[in-house]
Design an enzyme around this catalytic site. Structure first.
Site, PDB file in Angstrom:
ATOM      1  N   CYS A  80      -6.747  -3.650 -14.875  1.00 47.04           N
ATOM      2  CA  CYS A  80      -6.898  -2.536 -13.947  1.00 47.04           C
ATOM      3  C   CYS A  80      -5.987  -2.695 -12.727  1.00 47.04           C
ATOM      4  O   CYS A  80      -6.042  -1.908 -11.798  1.00 47.04           O
ATOM      5  CB  CYS A  80      -8.344  -2.361 -13.509  1.00 47.04           C
ATOM      6  SG  CYS A  80      -8.984  -3.758 -12.578  1.00 47.04           S
ATOM      7  N   HIS A 126       0.813  -1.210   0.000  1.00 50.11           N
ATOM      8  CA  HIS A 126       0.000   0.000   0.000  1.00 50.11           C
ATOM      9  C   HIS A 126       0.846   1.258   0.000  1.00 50.11           C
ATOM     10  O   HIS A 126       0.485   2.265  -0.613  1.00 50.11           O
ATOM     11  CB  HIS A 126      -0.960  -0.029   1.187  1.00 50.11           C
ATOM     12  CG  HIS A 126      -2.062  -1.010   0.978  1.00 50.11           C
ATOM     13  ND1 HIS A 126      -2.370  -1.995   1.878  1.00 50.11           N
ATOM     14  CD2 HIS A 126      -2.906  -1.171  -0.059  1.00 50.11           C
ATOM     15  CE1 HIS A 126      -3.373  -2.717   1.402  1.00 50.11           C
ATOM     16  NE2 HIS A 126      -3.719  -2.234   0.238  1.00 50.11           N
ATOM     17  N   ASN A 150      -2.945  -7.304  -9.544  1.00 48.91           N
ATOM     18  CA  ASN A 150      -2.407  -7.330  -8.167  1.00 48.91           C
ATOM     19  C   ASN A 150      -2.750  -8.661  -7.511  1.00 48.91           C
ATOM     20  O   ASN A 150      -1.884  -9.350  -6.976  1.00 48.91           O
ATOM     21  CB  ASN A 150      -3.001  -6.199  -7.322  1.00 48.91           C
ATOM     22  CG  ASN A 150      -2.821  -4.847  -7.971  1.00 48.91           C
ATOM     23  OD1 ASN A 150      -1.961  -4.684  -8.817  1.00 48.91           O
ATOM     24  ND2 ASN A 150      -3.640  -3.883  -7.589  1.00 48.91           N
TER      25      ASN A 150
HETATM   26  C1  PEP Z   1      -6.261  -6.114  -8.475  1.00 50.55           C
HETATM   27  O1  PEP Z   1      -6.360  -7.100  -7.728  1.00 50.55           O
HETATM   28  O2  PEP Z   1      -5.406  -6.019  -9.386  1.00 50.55           O
HETATM   29  C2  PEP Z   1      -7.188  -4.978  -8.312  1.00 50.55           C
HETATM   30  C3  PEP Z   1      -7.210  -3.988  -9.186  1.00 50.55           C
HETATM   31  O3  PEP Z   1      -7.981  -4.998  -7.204  1.00 50.55           O
HETATM   32  P1  PEP Z   1      -7.479  -4.478  -5.756  1.00 50.55           P
HETATM   33  O4  PEP Z   1      -6.067  -3.964  -5.911  1.00 50.55           O
HETATM   34  O5  PEP Z   1      -8.453  -3.451  -5.331  1.00 50.55           O
HETATM   35  O6  PEP Z   1      -7.533  -5.759  -4.974  1.00 50.55           O
END
Ligand code: PEP
Ligand code: MG
Length: 806
Positions: free
Chosen positions: A742, A434, A695
């Site tokens: 994303c 984070h 992610n």
């Molecule tokens: C991801 O997992 O890549 C994503 C965009 O969702 P988050 O980072 O909110 O878990």
């Protein structure tokens, strides 16, 4: 055999915390652990009906051990036994053990396959270690009539700084449980008695501290295996690091680019600027109290701002850091202590500093590592108030210059001043931590995971040169290197200017393929900052649900989503349904603790388990979709049936709103689970788009938890295995279903060609990255991108892929 456990307490918070503590000892142990605590209205009390239900739920046929706190908890538990079925009652044992200590040893013992009687006996002896430690009389160790002769023997030395404390002791017991071996341990250094290695409460009485030698003696068919396992555990310091007191190993280091940009300049390190107690200011006790109150008000306001920002941009867990600091700021005991010191003649600053030093000192001396880590939080609050009292402008993590640190809390990242922080270099951390996400959002170049050695050299440097795009960190660069970095910085600045000028133009590759570039937003303010975004490709609706004590209703959600749609000025918004659970619990959605929250009830799984929550959210989405272009996106989908259920919930919401299906309401899912990527063809007929969350996809594909420094280098989204999953998603999607990314990888300009070559046609990125990614897309040639993708898929590792990206 798995004996279930039930925790009966007057306080839900106490029970949850005790269960959390026990969970630390048996990760993955699979113990059925039920809580019956507190009253429905949130007050203190116990309820026999709830206890009876918990006993029935914990019983898997092997029996249940019930642990209770005090007084009427015992009466309620007895009454509860009257309420359950006869056969369940026959298998249930009410155990007189102390709640916390008893639960911890009971959990370990149950996870090891012990019977109800054994679990209850273990729990009942749970105070022995504490009693022995404090000099009381402990029951004699179990006579060892069954053990004769030397058996298999060995010794090991305890190397962990905090000795064989509860967590390693639990590991030890778990390792030998289930083996056909009678294992005995003895603290040779203290010349203590032999105790059973199968009993956590007995192992704890060894009092084995760092440097102590422990003798092992085992009998039985598996004796050799038991000794081998214990020595292997000891060799591994029971999973803890020996030298530093940290649980995480010191990273050995491979610099990982975490936030693009060039940083050149002097170095500053965290924790180097001690805050002095400002010179005493005269005044009456009332005036001193007034000054202290004023300073605390000042700090409270600042902490609240940071906390709100963290809750919005990062998550509730991190925001809780600030909650703890806010509580400390108003802690009645601390204030009483400071007040007494003022009455005794101290000025506000001295009284506050001494009161907080006392708390810090107590925590710093605590045997528990977690508590010691809290001492730093206390020092932080003390310093903030001292600065306010001294009229010192609050520093962002200590001044100006390139910040070099072992790690950065999200709190530090949230308050760093980008204008005074040319770059950040961290020994540990990961690009998806984070703190790194925040640094990118704030445009601070960063390189993480450089390792302890490079970080140490960097701390000593006069000047550092950092390239957050390539991961280069040069200590005291020579003139030629300096010139090179300056040229890189200039080139970046030029590119940024060009990109910003063209931000509102579409992103079209050289051969005419349009790639949508969207923004990931968590608030209307983010949406307003997303200059040039073709859409909001991911709206993290969590922002609406965090930091509160009850779920937002339909009207409130509608207003929040509408505000985002309006801030996007008519561009499509992709509202992702609530993605919490597991690692990010909400107060008003109590969930049983999970041994592996990332593999637990997260995302859509949670939403489907709470149909009303999902129904309300979808109604708000549908209402907004009548007036704005809206996509709805479901997170953490593993199975087509989940999607079918979610779509049904959406149809129900359309019916409930009663205005027909909004034109242009599109549906998609996030592809975050490797199996989902591989099954994308099965999902394709049911969706308009698939948005890959790299992610989570990366952490699941490589079994490397995001945010865990120790595996940060493994969890690299450019790993060819992850890329193969992206390619599989595109293949399965066919021609009619748009494939987006994303996750954080989408914001890496250098990865744009690769992703496009893999079939991705939408990239959704942090608002600040939109213009740059658009520019990167414009430089792509589709044929070359496909060749690049093929080469990357054939590469052995992420490093090789990064090499291909140049
Ligand atoms: C991801 O997992 O890549 C994503 C965009 O969702 P988050 O980072 O909110 O878990
Ligand atoms: Mg995700």
């Amino acid at each position: 055999m798995t004996v279930g456990l039930v925790v009966v307490s007057h306080s839900r918070a106490l029970a949850d915390a005790a269960v959390g503590l026990a969970g630390e000892m048996v990760s993955g142990g699979g113990v059925a652990l039920e809580v019956a605590a507190g009253l429905d209205d949130g007050g203190f009390g116990t309820d026999a009906v709830a206890i009876g239900e918990a006993i029935a739920a914990a019983d898997r046929g092997d029996g249940v051990v019930v642990l209770m706190d005090l007084g009427s908890a015992v009466l309620s538990a007895e009454l509860a036994l009257e309420l359950v079925d006869d056969d369940v009652r026959g298998r249930a044992v009410l155990c007189p053990a102390p709640l916390v200590e008893g639960l911890v040893v009971a959990a370990v013992s149950a996870a090891g396959g012990a019977s109800t009687a054994e679990v209850a006996a273990e729990a009942a002896g749970a105070l022995d270690a504490k009693t022995a430690h404090l000099g009381g009389a402990v029951a004699e160790p179990t006579p060892q009539e069954s053990v004769s002769g030397p058996g298999e023997t060995a010794t090991f030395t305890v190397r962990m700084p905090h000795g064989l404390h509860a967590r390693p002791a639990a590991q030890l017991v778990s390792a030998v449980r289930g083996l056909d071996a009678d294992v005995r341990l003895r603290n040779v250094t203290l010349d203590g008695p032999e105790v059973s290695g199968a009993s956590l409460s007995k192992v704890a009485t060894l009092g084995a501290l760092q440097g102590h030698e422990v003798a092992v003696r085992a009998h039985g068919d598996d004796a050799a295996e038991a000794v081998r396992r214990l020595l292997a555990l000891a060799e591994d310091d029971f999973g803890e690091s020996a030298g530093t007191g940290e649980v995480a190993p010191v990273p050995t280091g491979r610099p990982i680019p975490a936030s693009p940009g060039i940083g050149l300049g002097a170095v500053r390190t965290t924790g180097t600027t001690a805050v002095e107690v400002p010179p005493a200011r005269p005044g009456t006790p009332d005036e001193q109290r007034g000054r202290l109150d004023e300073a605390r008000t000042d700090v409270r306001g600042r902490l609240q701002t940071v906390r709100d920002r963290a809750a919005r941009e990062i998550g509730t867990a991190e925001a809780a850091i600030f909650d703890a600091q806010l509580l400390l700021l108003d802690d009645p005991d601390v204030l009483d202590d400071a007040g007494a010191r003022v009455d005794a003649g101290a000025d506000a600053a001295r009284a506050w500093a001494d009161a907080l030093d006392e708390v810090e000192g107590r925590l710093a001396a605590a045997p528990d590592e977690y508590m010691r880590a809290r001492a730093r939080d206390v020092a932080d609050v003390r310093d903030q108030v001292l600065r306010a009292l001294g009229g010192v402008v609050p520093e962002d993590a200590a001044g100006e210059g390139i910040l070099v640190a072992d790690d950065l809390t999200p709190a530090d990242a949230a308050v760093l001043d980008p204008a005074r922080t040319p770059a950040v270099v961290l020994a540990g951390s990961s690009p998806t931590a984070h703190a790194a996400i925040l640094l990118r959002a704030r445009g601070v170049p960063a390189v993480v995971g450089v390792g302890a050695a490079l970080a140490a050299r960097a701390r000593e440097a006069g000047v550092l040169a950092v390239d957050g795009t390539t991961g280069d960190v040069v200590v005291d660069p020579d003139p030629a290197t300096l010139a090179d970095f300056r040229a890189r910085a200039q080139a970046l600045a030029d590119r940024r200017d060009d990109a910003l000028r063209a931000a509102h133009e579409p992103a079209v590759t050289r051969d005419g393929t349009t790639v949508l570039v969207g923004a990931n937003v968590g608030s209307a303010a983010d949406a307003a900052a997303a200059v040039g975004a073709d859409l909001a490709g991911l709206v993290r609706t969590e922002f609406c649900f965090l930091d509160r004590h009850d779920a937002p209703d339909v009207d409130e959600q509608e207003a929040a989503y509408r505000a985002i749609a309006e801030a996007m000025g008519g561009q499509r918004i992709t509202l992702r349904t609530l993605d919490v659970g597991g690692d990010k619990p909400l107060d008003y959605l109590p969930m049983p603790p999970e041994a592996n929250p990332f593999l637990g009830v997260r995302g859509l799984r949670l939403a489907l388990a709470r149909p009303q929550l999902l129904a309300d959210q979808l109604q708000a989405v549908v209402r907004v979709a009548h007036d704005h272009p809206v996509d709805v996106m479901f997170p953490m989908v593993a199975d087509v049936h989940e999607l079918t259920a979610a779509r049904q919930a959406l149809d129900d919401a359309v019916a409930a709103v009663g205005r027909g299906r909004p034109d242009g309401l599109r549906v998609g899912i996030m592809v975050e689970i490797p199996a989902t990527a591989l099954k994308s063809a099965a999902f394709a007929p049911h969706v308009d788009f698939l948005s890959i969350g790299t992610n989570d996809l990366t952490q699941y594909a490589l079994a490397a938890e995001r945010g865990n420094d120790a595996v940060a280098a493994i969890g690299d989204a450019l790993d060819p295995g992850v890329l193969a999953l992206i390619a599989a998603t595109s293949r399965g999607a066919g021609d009619d279903v748009l494939v987006a990314v994303c996750g954080e990888l989408a914001g890496d300009e250098r990865a744009a060609a690769l992703l496009i070559g893999l079939g991705v046609r939408e990239l959704s990125v942090a608002p600040a990255a939109v213009a740059g990614v658009k520019q990167a897309v414009r430089a792509v040639d589709l044929d070359a991108a496909r060749e690049l993708a093929a080469a990357a898929l054939g590469s052995p590792d992420a490093r090789a892929v990064r090499g291909l990206l140049g």
